[in-house]
Scaffold this motif. Structure first.
Motif, mmCIF file in Angstrom:
data_model
loop_
_atom_site.group_PDB
_atom_site.id
_atom_site.type_symbol
_atom_site.label_atom_id
_atom_site.label_comp_id
_atom_site.label_asym_id
_atom_site.label_seq_id
_atom_site.Cartn_x
_atom_site.Cartn_y
_atom_site.Cartn_z
ATOM 1 N N LYS A 86 -11.230 -19.280 17.590
ATOM 2 C CA LYS A 86 -11.313 -19.833 16.235
ATOM 3 C C LYS A 86 -12.431 -19.160 15.438
ATOM 4 O O LYS A 86 -12.279 -18.895 14.236
ATOM 5 C CB LYS A 86 -11.487 -21.356 16.289
ATOM 6 C CG LYS A 86 -10.246 -22.049 16.840
ATOM 7 C CD LYS A 86 -10.149 -23.502 16.482
ATOM 8 C CE LYS A 86 -8.787 -24.052 16.936
ATOM 9 N NZ LYS A 86 -8.506 -25.407 16.446
ATOM 10 N N GLN A 246 -11.421 -36.715 6.508
ATOM 11 C CA GLN A 246 -11.679 -35.773 7.591
ATOM 12 C C GLN A 246 -11.123 -36.349 8.888
ATOM 13 O O GLN A 246 -11.213 -37.533 9.156
ATOM 14 C CB GLN A 246 -13.174 -35.501 7.710
ATOM 15 C CG GLN A 246 -13.795 -34.821 6.494
ATOM 16 C CD GLN A 246 -13.285 -33.392 6.283
ATOM 17 O OE1 GLN A 246 -12.776 -32.753 7.203
ATOM 18 N NE2 GLN A 246 -13.441 -32.888 5.067
ATOM 19 N N GLU A 252 -16.541 -34.822 10.529
ATOM 20 C CA GLU A 252 -17.094 -35.146 9.215
ATOM 21 C C GLU A 252 -18.616 -35.095 9.239
ATOM 22 O O GLU A 252 -19.248 -34.554 8.327
ATOM 23 C CB GLU A 252 -16.619 -36.521 8.778
ATOM 24 C CG GLU A 252 -17.164 -36.954 7.425
ATOM 25 C CD GLU A 252 -16.709 -38.343 7.057
ATOM 26 O OE1 GLU A 252 -17.566 -39.254 6.986
ATOM 27 O OE2 GLU A 252 -15.499 -38.526 6.844
ATOM 28 N N ASP A 341 -14.950 -27.894 -1.824
ATOM 29 C CA ASP A 341 -14.111 -28.156 -0.649
ATOM 30 C C ASP A 341 -12.648 -28.155 -1.089
ATOM 31 O O ASP A 341 -11.999 -29.198 -1.160
ATOM 32 C CB ASP A 341 -14.495 -29.508 -0.019
ATOM 33 C CG ASP A 341 -13.686 -29.818 1.228
ATOM 34 O OD1 ASP A 341 -13.026 -28.907 1.760
ATOM 35 O OD2 ASP A 341 -13.705 -30.986 1.660
ATOM 36 N N ARG A 344 -5.914 -25.724 0.938
ATOM 37 C CA ARG A 344 -5.635 -24.460 1.619
ATOM 38 C C ARG A 344 -5.517 -23.272 0.668
ATOM 39 O O ARG A 344 -5.788 -22.130 1.050
ATOM 40 C CB ARG A 344 -4.358 -24.577 2.451
ATOM 41 C CG ARG A 344 -4.507 -25.492 3.667
ATOM 42 C CD ARG A 344 -3.296 -25.411 4.574
ATOM 43 N NE ARG A 344 -3.083 -24.074 5.086
ATOM 44 C CZ ARG A 344 -3.758 -23.539 6.103
ATOM 45 N NH1 ARG A 344 -4.716 -24.225 6.707
ATOM 46 N NH2 ARG A 344 -3.483 -22.320 6.513
ATOM 47 N N SER A 366 -13.999 -25.020 3.902
ATOM 48 C CA SER A 366 -12.647 -24.478 3.791
ATOM 49 C C SER A 366 -11.809 -24.836 5.005
ATOM 50 O O SER A 366 -12.306 -24.921 6.134
ATOM 51 C CB SER A 366 -12.697 -22.954 3.652
ATOM 52 O OG SER A 366 -11.398 -22.391 3.734
ATOM 53 N N CYS A 367 -10.489 -25.019 4.770
ATOM 54 C CA CYS A 367 -9.540 -25.231 5.863
ATOM 55 C C CYS A 367 -8.593 -24.042 5.997
ATOM 56 O O CYS A 367 -7.566 -24.146 6.676
ATOM 57 C CB CYS A 367 -8.751 -26.523 5.641
ATOM 58 S SG CYS A 367 -7.814 -26.572 4.103
ATOM 59 N N ASN A 368 -8.930 -22.919 5.350
ATOM 60 C CA ASN A 368 -8.086 -21.730 5.415
ATOM 61 C C ASN A 368 -8.960 -20.484 5.384
ATOM 62 O O ASN A 368 -9.440 -20.077 4.318
ATOM 63 C CB ASN A 368 -7.102 -21.707 4.239
ATOM 64 C CG ASN A 368 -6.101 -20.572 4.348
ATOM 65 O OD1 ASN A 368 -6.313 -19.596 5.078
ATOM 66 N ND2 ASN A 368 -5.005 -20.682 3.628
ATOM 67 N N ASP A 393 -14.191 -27.648 14.509
ATOM 68 C CA ASP A 393 -12.853 -27.774 15.092
ATOM 69 C C ASP A 393 -12.498 -29.242 15.271
ATOM 70 O O ASP A 393 -12.704 -29.830 16.321
ATOM 71 C CB ASP A 393 -12.798 -27.024 16.431
ATOM 72 C CG ASP A 393 -11.384 -26.959 16.984
ATOM 73 O OD1 ASP A 393 -10.452 -27.386 16.268
ATOM 74 O OD2 ASP A 393 -11.208 -26.486 18.120
ATOM 75 N N GLN A 394 -11.920 -29.825 14.213
ATOM 76 C CA GLN A 394 -11.476 -31.218 14.275
ATOM 77 C C GLN A 394 -10.066 -31.346 14.841
ATOM 78 O O GLN A 394 -9.657 -32.433 15.241
ATOM 79 C CB GLN A 394 -11.491 -31.845 12.882
ATOM 80 C CG GLN A 394 -12.837 -31.834 12.197
ATOM 81 C CD GLN A 394 -12.822 -32.628 10.918
ATOM 82 O OE1 GLN A 394 -12.758 -33.853 10.938
ATOM 83 N NE2 GLN A 394 -12.875 -31.946 9.800
ATOM 84 N N HIS A 400 -5.255 -24.709 13.805
ATOM 85 C CA HIS A 400 -5.953 -25.013 12.553
ATOM 86 C C HIS A 400 -7.442 -24.679 12.678
ATOM 87 O O HIS A 400 -8.078 -25.043 13.669
ATOM 88 C CB HIS A 400 -5.779 -26.491 12.219
ATOM 89 C CG HIS A 400 -6.257 -26.872 10.862
ATOM 90 N ND1 HIS A 400 -5.536 -26.639 9.722
ATOM 91 C CD2 HIS A 400 -7.399 -27.476 10.458
ATOM 92 C CE1 HIS A 400 -6.208 -27.080 8.677
ATOM 93 N NE2 HIS A 400 -7.349 -27.589 9.090
ATOM 94 N N GLU A 402 -11.167 -24.802 10.581
ATOM 95 C CA GLU A 402 -11.969 -25.245 9.448
ATOM 96 C C GLU A 402 -13.366 -24.650 9.557
ATOM 97 O O GLU A 402 -13.866 -24.417 10.665
ATOM 98 C CB GLU A 402 -12.064 -26.770 9.420
ATOM 99 C CG GLU A 402 -10.725 -27.449 9.193
ATOM 100 C CD GLU A 402 -10.868 -28.948 9.016
ATOM 101 O OE1 GLU A 402 -11.493 -29.586 9.884
ATOM 102 O OE2 GLU A 402 -10.367 -29.476 8.015
#
Length: 410
Positions: A86, A246, A252, A341, A344, A366-368, A393-394, A400, A402
């Motif tokens: 990741k 989150q 979070e 924030d 995507r 960011s999530c992308n 890493d949620q 995915h 973040e």
């Protein structure tokens, strides 16, 4: 169909193994770099490979649902490998834009910590199915022993089966967004039958019998037995049904701590794409905050949470589509630091205005990684330096990624 042995070179952004076969690139499910795998190649993919030579980073998947369920794609890899991969996804995305940067740490949420998840429900000839989709399939896989979800969410599965029987159809699926609030479970269902008096009564009774804090159906609130509150700093906020949260409390907390450190002693902060106040309200302990968000219902919840809290500095808010109407330089220059924030798609239009402003401190969540790298390239070209970069890493064992980053200039 063609069966041959292939050596996995890398992982794709979806965490498939990538190899080169006789006819070109082949994606191999549940494979790791360096492994030799074989199987039937169908449309450039081996869905069920045989691992001929396993990697020393391969482990036995701990979840009994793993091979069928599409919720996780990396349980066959060691935790160290997943964290490193990741981090490399972020670093590679930046390198593609000519930016050399390293992830300083990876914060991974523990097992049984997901407090928000969307499951699907479907009526069948024999009853109901509730679960996650299988990989690249419409098939539903039940997950009574899921290792990711909070136990409270798993305990709500019987309520989802009942709701599916009441309001589902044989032709479609219901999407159940489950969220664990401080008052209990919230269920926000979409895709079921149109609500009418008899169904409304049945669902209200279901909420009572299963002690749900809140239940909504196709955006209509059926039962609000207790405020479905979340704590953002010292403030208590009741988000609208199904609102973004989150995914884990630990994730979070890691993001909030990073953002606090990034803005430092800034006295005035603008929080862009603020949602219900994940960052704005904790930051208000030490700074005046202006929260900007396109969803008015989220800002209403944020404002009420701020007004009912004690000891917070002033928080103002503004409903604004930041894709079409980003804050302009003169508006940004009223603040000592910016927090952003975005979804995507990233925030290219807003970042261009930040570049043209006098802003010197920016925290970017960011999530992308791909759109983040695009925006980071603009910021660096405008004189910003990328000072710190972490992965949070949620969504453990998923593809995915973040991240959070601190930029400064001047």
């Amino acid at each position: 169909m063609d069966q041959t042995e292939l050596t996995i070179e890398r992982l794709s952004l979806h965490a498939d193994g990538v190899a080169h076969g006789p006819a070109g690139t082949v994606h191999v499910a549940m494979a790791l770099p360096g492994e030799v795998a074989s199987g039937d190649i169908v449309e450039g993919r081996i869905a069920v490979p045989r691992i001929v030579t396993p990697s020393d980073r391969r482990v036995k998947a701990p979840c009994p649902h793993y091979r069928a369920c599409g919720g996780c794609v990396l349980q066959h890899a060691s935790d160290d490998f997943v964290a490193g991969w990741k981090a490399s996804v972020v670093e590679t995305a930046l390198a593609a834009r000519g930016i050399a940067a390293s992830v300083s740490r990876v914060e991974t949420s523990p097992l049984h910590s997901r407090r928000r998840a969307t499951l699907a429900g479907r009526r069948t000839k024999k009853g109901t199915l509730v679960g996650f989709h299988a990989r690249a399939s419409d098939t539903l896989v039940e997950v009574p022993d899921c290792l990711i979800l909070r136990p409270e969410l798993l305990a709500a599965l019987p309520a989802l089966h009942e709701a599916t029987a009441m309001g589902g159809s044989r032709k479609g699926e219901i999407a159940f967004a489950l969220t664990l609030s401080e008052a209990g479970i919230e269920m926000a269902a979409k895709g079921g039958k149109e609500i009418e008096p008899a169904l409304f009564t049945q669902l209200a009774d279901l909420a009572r019998r299963h002690d749900l804090a809140r239940l909504s159906w196709n955006d209509e609130t059926v039962a609000a037995r207790r405020p479905a509150q979340q704590s953002f700093g010292t403030a208590k906020v009741t988000p609208p049904p199904g609102a973004f949260l989150q995914a884990t409390a630990s994730g979070e907390a890691a993001l909030v701590d990073f953002v606090r450190g990034a803005v430092g002693k800034a006295a005035r902060v603008a929080d862009l794409f603020a949602g219900c106040g994940t960052f704005a309200l904790p930051l208000a302990a030490n700074a005046e905050v202006h929260a900007v968000e396109g969803d008015a219902t989220m800002l209403t919840a944020l404002d009420r949470g701020w007004r009912e809290a004690q000891g917070l500095k002033r928080v103002t808010h503004e409903v604004r589509d930041l894709f079409r109407r980003p804050l302009l330089p003169d508006e940004l220059d009223r603040h000592d630091a910016i927090v952003i924030d975005p979804p995507r798609a990233g925030a290219e239009a807003q970042v261009r205005e930040i570049c043209a402003s006098k802003t010197r401190t920016l925290a970017y969540v960011s999530c992308n990684p791909v759109t983040f790298a695009r925006d980071a390239q603009l910021l660096i070209a405008a004189g910003f330096a990328l000072r710190d970069l972490i992965v949070v890493d949620q969504f453990r064992w998923s593809a995915h990624v973040e991240l959070a980053a601190r930029f400064t200039r001047g």
